[in-house]
Scaffold this active site. Structure first.
Site: not given
Length: 278
Positions: A176, A235
């Protein structure tokens, strides 16, 4: 009080001395809770730990609720500012358990701990699992010491990634971070200048936190001489990052900030996107 408690320690505590929270809360978690949870555990959902903005570009997918809302939630759970709260989930604290811990700490709560290894470790240690749902607690009035603290906003992050005096840590999995996949947000990649230290590096093969000294040694290398107060952690939406903030606190390195909006906010604001390792 250390922020992480072992299942063996929990087993030895007087059940009347703490409030136990099951924070597996997302997806079909209520169903899983009803199918089996630790005896006496009260259920909370991730949706209860976030506001619900119309536009995630301003605050991200899981922005903080108001202080008034959060203290009312705590009161409904029977929690006061003096309560010893122990929280667990079934994802190695990578989801709502660490977020709940961080939110309590952010309003000045002192006695809150996360169960190391979560439900799985508790079962292995022989703690009682039941389908009996506890009766509704006696409502309490929660008096917060102050509003939420320990947060960084987008503008602060923008400056920090360009400053040699700061470190911005992205705790998402490497694919990611590198922009090879993005299952939740609109754009793949990372904040340019942020380094990648996946939250899973905090855990061992049994999905439990590494020993405090090992965590400290690992993060001392990451900090490279800087103080935790110079660090911002993020995050995807400000939930999983709390796992790393918990690890830092367990390591004796408190003071890092949470970028609550995280990638879900940054990626919706037409800002630069990185796809290479820093």
């Amino acid at each position: 009080m250390l922020p992480i408690i072992e299942a063996s320690e929990l087993k030895s505590l007087n059940k009347d001395s703490y409030i136990l929270i099951d924070a597996r809360g997302f997806g079909n978690s209520r169903e899983r809770y009803e199918q089996g949870h630790l005896q006496g555990a009260l259920y909370i959902d991730l949706d209860e730990l976030a506001a619900h903005p119309e536009n995630p570009a301003f605050g991200g997918r899981h922005p903080l609720p108001s202080l008034q809302y959060f203290t009312a939630l705590l009161g409904r759970l029977g929690i006061t500012s003096q309560s010893h709260v122990i929280v667990y989930d079934d994802k190695g604290a990578a989801n709502p358990a660490a977020r709940f811990w961080w939110m309590l700490k952010a309003i000045g709560h002192q006695k809150v701990q996360v169960l190391n290894g979560g439900l799985q470790a508790a079962v292995k240690a022989g703690l009682t699992v039941t389908t009996d749902v506890p009766s509704t607690p006696e409502p309490a009035t929660y008096q917060a010491a102050h509003d939420f603290t320990g947060m960084a906003v987008l503008e602060e992050v923008s400056k920090a990634v360009q400053s040699p005096d700061n470190i911005v840590i992205d705790v998402r999995e490497a694919p990611r971070y590198l922009g090879r996949t993005e299952p939740l947000d609109l754009v793949a990649g990372h904040i340019p200048g942020a380094i990648n230290v996946p939250y899973i590096s905090n855990m061992n093969a049994e999905n439990q936190y590494l020993p405090a000294e090992e965590l400290k040694a690992n993060y001392k290398k990451v900090l490279n001489g800087k103080q935790p107060e110079q660090v911002i952690v993020h995050c995807g939406s400000g939930v999983t990052a709390c796992h790393t903030l918990l690890a830092l606190e367990q390591a004796g390195l408190p003071g890092a900030k949470l970028y609550v909006g995280s990638w879900s906010e940054w990626s919706r604001r037409d800002l630069p996107v990185g796809t290479e390792e820093v």
